[in-house]
Scaffold this motif. Structure first.
Motif, PDB file in Angstrom:
ATOM      1  N   GLU A 179       0.840  -1.194   0.000  1.00 52.74           N
ATOM      2  CA  GLU A 179       0.000   0.000   0.000  1.00 52.74           C
ATOM      3  C   GLU A 179       0.876   1.246   0.000  1.00 52.74           C
ATOM      4  O   GLU A 179       1.862   1.328   0.725  1.00 52.74           O
ATOM      5  N   ASP A 180       0.536   2.218  -0.808  1.00 49.60           N
ATOM      6  CA  ASP A 180       1.346   3.426  -0.954  1.00 49.60           C
ATOM      7  C   ASP A 180       1.242   4.308   0.290  1.00 49.60           C
ATOM      8  O   ASP A 180       0.186   4.859   0.592  1.00 49.60           O
ATOM      9  N   GLU A 191      -5.885   8.119  10.200  1.00 46.48           N
ATOM     10  CA  GLU A 191      -7.111   7.355  10.416  1.00 46.48           C
ATOM     11  C   GLU A 191      -7.092   6.194   9.440  1.00 46.48           C
ATOM     12  O   GLU A 191      -6.836   6.386   8.248  1.00 46.48           O
ATOM     13  N   ALA A 192      -7.293   4.987   9.911  1.00 45.68           N
ATOM     14  CA  ALA A 192      -7.199   3.807   9.062  1.00 45.68           C
ATOM     15  C   ALA A 192      -8.299   2.818   9.429  1.00 45.68           C
ATOM     16  O   ALA A 192      -8.957   2.944  10.463  1.00 45.68           O
ATOM     17  N   LEU A 207      -5.309   2.367   4.555  1.00 45.29           N
ATOM     18  CA  LEU A 207      -5.762   3.746   4.426  1.00 45.29           C
ATOM     19  C   LEU A 207      -6.820   3.850   3.332  1.00 45.29           C
ATOM     20  O   LEU A 207      -7.422   4.898   3.149  1.00 45.29           O
ATOM     21  N   ARG A 208      -7.003   2.757   2.614  1.00 47.40           N
ATOM     22  CA  ARG A 208      -7.913   2.743   1.481  1.00 47.40           C
ATOM     23  C   ARG A 208      -9.360   2.483   1.929  1.00 47.40           C
ATOM     24  O   ARG A 208      -9.608   1.925   2.984  1.00 47.40           O
ATOM     25  N   GLU A 209     -10.270   2.915   1.084  1.00 49.42           N
ATOM     26  CA  GLU A 209     -11.681   2.625   1.332  1.00 49.42           C
ATOM     27  C   GLU A 209     -11.944   1.146   1.049  1.00 49.42           C
ATOM     28  O   GLU A 209     -11.077   0.434   0.529  1.00 49.42           O
ATOM     29  N   ASN A 253      -4.311  -6.772  -7.038  1.00 46.21           N
ATOM     30  CA  ASN A 253      -5.770  -6.895  -7.018  1.00 46.21           C
ATOM     31  C   ASN A 253      -6.455  -5.555  -7.242  1.00 46.21           C
ATOM     32  O   ASN A 253      -7.431  -5.458  -7.997  1.00 46.21           O
ATOM     33  N   ALA A 254      -5.949  -4.510  -6.575  1.00 44.31           N
ATOM     34  CA  ALA A 254      -6.539  -3.181  -6.743  1.00 44.31           C
ATOM     35  C   ALA A 254      -6.349  -2.691  -8.169  1.00 44.31           C
ATOM     36  O   ALA A 254      -7.256  -2.076  -8.764  1.00 44.31           O
TER      37      ALA A 254
END
Length: 281
Positions: A179-180, A191-192, A207-209, A253-254
Motif C-alpha cells: 500500500e502506498d 485514520e485507518a 488507508l484505502r476505502e 488486485n486493486a
C-alpha cells in the motif's frame, strides 16, 4: 538504591537551605537533592516523598515531584521542541528537555512533530530517548475488530513489511508494504481501517476505502498513469505484483479492479503486452 529514570518513594534525611536530601533510609549514604521549590509545605525529617530521579542541565543527579511523561520501561509520544545536528530535544514535562540522539532516530524529525519514543540510559549514564525498539513494547490486546476505523501514529517504515503504526499510541499495527504510504512521515497521525486481526493480536490496517468505494479513485489514478506513459502503459494486469506495485503504488488486485472498471467504461483497450487509452478519451 536510588533508581535513575524512575519514580520512587524516598525518605527525607537532611534539610538544607536549598532543599532536602532524600534517601532510602537515614543510614544510607546514597542521597539525592530535592530542590526547595519542589519540597511540599510542612515537610519534616523522616517524611516520605514520591519523586522522579533524573539529571539536571549540569549532569547532576536530582529529584523532582513533577511527574514526567516518560519513565524507564515506558514509551510515549513526545513533542520535538528543537532539532540540532547531533539530535533533537523533546518536551517530557520537566524543566530539562529530553535528548533524542541522531543515531536513535528512525526518520527525520521536525520541530512540533510528536514522535513515539522510549526512555533509556546511555553509556554515559544519561537519560535519553530512542525511536527504536518500539515494536516489541506495543500491546497486542486491542479491542478492535475487522472493519473498525482507528486512529494511529506512524512510528517506523520497513521496505520489506510496510508502515508500522501504534494505534491509540499503544497497540501494534501495520499497513502492508504493497500500500502506498510514501506521503507519510514518522510521527504522522492517521485514520485507518482494520482489515484483519492476526492470531497474535496485531492489527493489519489500510488507508484505502472498501474495494467497491476505492475502485473509482483507483481507476482515475490508473488513467492518469496511462496518460503519463503517453497513452500506452507497457504492461497489463497480468504483470508481476512487484512491477505493478513499483509503477502504480497499488496492489495487483486493486490494479486489476481499476483496469476492469476502465475497460467496462470503454476508456481503455487491453492487448497482450500493454494497455492503451482509447482514442477520443
Amino acid at each position: 538504591m536510588i533508581r535513575l529514570g524512575e519514580s520512587q518513594k524516598l525518605r527525607v534525611v537532611k534539610s538544607v537551605e536549598f532543599g532536602v536530601y532524600l534517601a532510602e533510609d537515614s543510614q544510607s549514604e546514597n542521597r539525592v537533592l530535592l530542590p526547595a521549590k519542589q519540597v511540599p509545605q510542612e515537610t519534616e525529617l523522616g517524611d516520605e516523598i514520591v519523586v522522579f530521579v533524573y539529571k539536571d542541565s549540569k549532569d547532576r543527579i536530582i529529584s523532582t515531584t513533577q511527574k514526567p511523561k516518560l519513565e524507564l520501561g515506558q514509551f510515549a509520544p513526545l513533542k520535538v521542541v528543537s532539532v540540532q545536528k547531533i539530535g533533537a530535544f523533546l518536551d517530557w514535562g520537566l524543566e530539562k528537555d529530553l535528548f533524542l540522539p541522531y543515531k536513535e532516530q528512525v526518520g527525520k524529525v521536525h520541530v512540533q512533530d510528536e514522535v513515539l519514543v522510549r526512555l533509556y540510559i546511555d553509556k554515559s549514564k544519561r537519560l535519553c530517548a530512542s525511536m527504536k525498539e518500539i515494536y516489541d513494547m506495543l500491546l497486542r490486546n486491542s479491542p478492535y475488530q475487522k472493519g473498525d476505523v482507528v486512529q494511529g501514529r506512524v512510528y517506523e517504515f520497513s521496505d520489506n513489511f510496510g508502515t508500522f503504526v501504534a494505534v491509540d499510541d499503544k497497540y501494534s499495527a501495520m499497513i502492508p508494504h504493497f500500500e502506498d504510504c510514501s506521503f507519510l512521515r514518522v510521527g504522522d497521525n492517521i485514520e485507518a481501517r482494520v482489515t484483519s486481526v492476526k492470531p497474535d493480536g496485531k492489527l493489519d490496517l489500510t488507508l484505502r476505502e472498501k474495494a467497491y468505494l476505492q475502485m473509482d479513485q483507483d481507476a482515475e489514478r490508473v488513467m492518469k498513469i496511462i496518460e503519463e506513459y503517453a497513452g500506452v502503459l507497457p504492461f497489463t494486469d497480468k504483470a508481476s505484483p512487484e512491477l505493478i506495485l513499483r509503477e502504480t503504488k497499488m496492489s495487483k488486485n486493486a490494479f486489476k479492479r481499476a483496469v476492469g472498471r476502465l475497460y467496462k467504461e470503454r476508456r481503455i483497450e487491453i492487448t497482450d503486452k500493454c494497455i492503451r487509452k482509447k482514442l477520443g478519451e
